[in-house]
Design a protein around this motif. Sequence first.
Motif: not given
Length: 327
Positions: A51-55, A294-305
Amino acid sequence: MRIAVTGSIATDHLTVFPGRFADQLIPGQLDHVSLSFLVDSLDVRRGGVAANIAFGLGGLGLAPLLVGAVGADFAEYEVWLKENGVDTGAVHVSDERQTARFMCTTDRESNQIASFYTGAMAEAREIDLTGLPVPAAGLDLVLVAPNDPEAMLRHTRQCRELGIPFAADPSQQLARLTGPQVRELVDGARWLFTNEYEAALLRERTGWTREEVCSRVGAWITTLGEHGVLVERAGEPPLTVPAVTGVPVADPTGVGDAFRAGFLAATGWGLSLTTAARLGCVLATLALATVGSQTYVVDPARLLALVAKSYGAEAAEPLAAELGGPS
């Protein structure tokens, strides 16, 4: 790319011990251990390796198919996963058992002592990959993560029979598996995931040298904590990718799962192993900085930064198109 993630689905009960476990262990008395730790906090979180990986994959937009067994208490958890891009259509619901429980205490140096109640996960062995809502031919990869051991073996065998590429992630179950079982789970995997301790245990269980392991898999990915990631392939020089530095540590639970999600997403997009390991490391830091898996947020802009800051602007370029950033 369509990925099926098989493995555990659980609820995490996370506690924190303000001291050091090592200070409580008396040399010469380790065969008579009876310890109780007074903990300062309790967090009940959604978890389970699959479930963690799927998240994480769902957050990156891959719509993974989650394959595992749960209890009737799964309803609220299922809504959460669906809201975060996970396909739960292949989850088996037990009529008799509750969803599995992971109970973990972490000390001030991020060492952990944990227990895992199997619960409904014992019924995962009943899941047939040929009966999934997605035809087997429509799957590009099946990840075999920690689960009921018989389920792990069955899913691996079916992947071979059906000709579906698979990734082996035996991790926590290595302690329960025999040498022949570990060899069966690993042999022929496109990707093999371990941490540093599990890598040594895997070699001990299989009786294989490092070179022999690499000859049986497409690539062996070993996470090294603060020292980054090691990627090994037969006939190729080892690839080491450093970890992201300066990350606040809130909770190490699920960090390896987040790494796997980032790595699998990037390789699914056809990107290089270096880029995949970098995305995995960055996603892992997001998980490390939050309590729960599963509490982190996947923000594309933040990931790229974060990729650009940690590995250089050129490192973010291959990911920009997939994460929706500027090319």
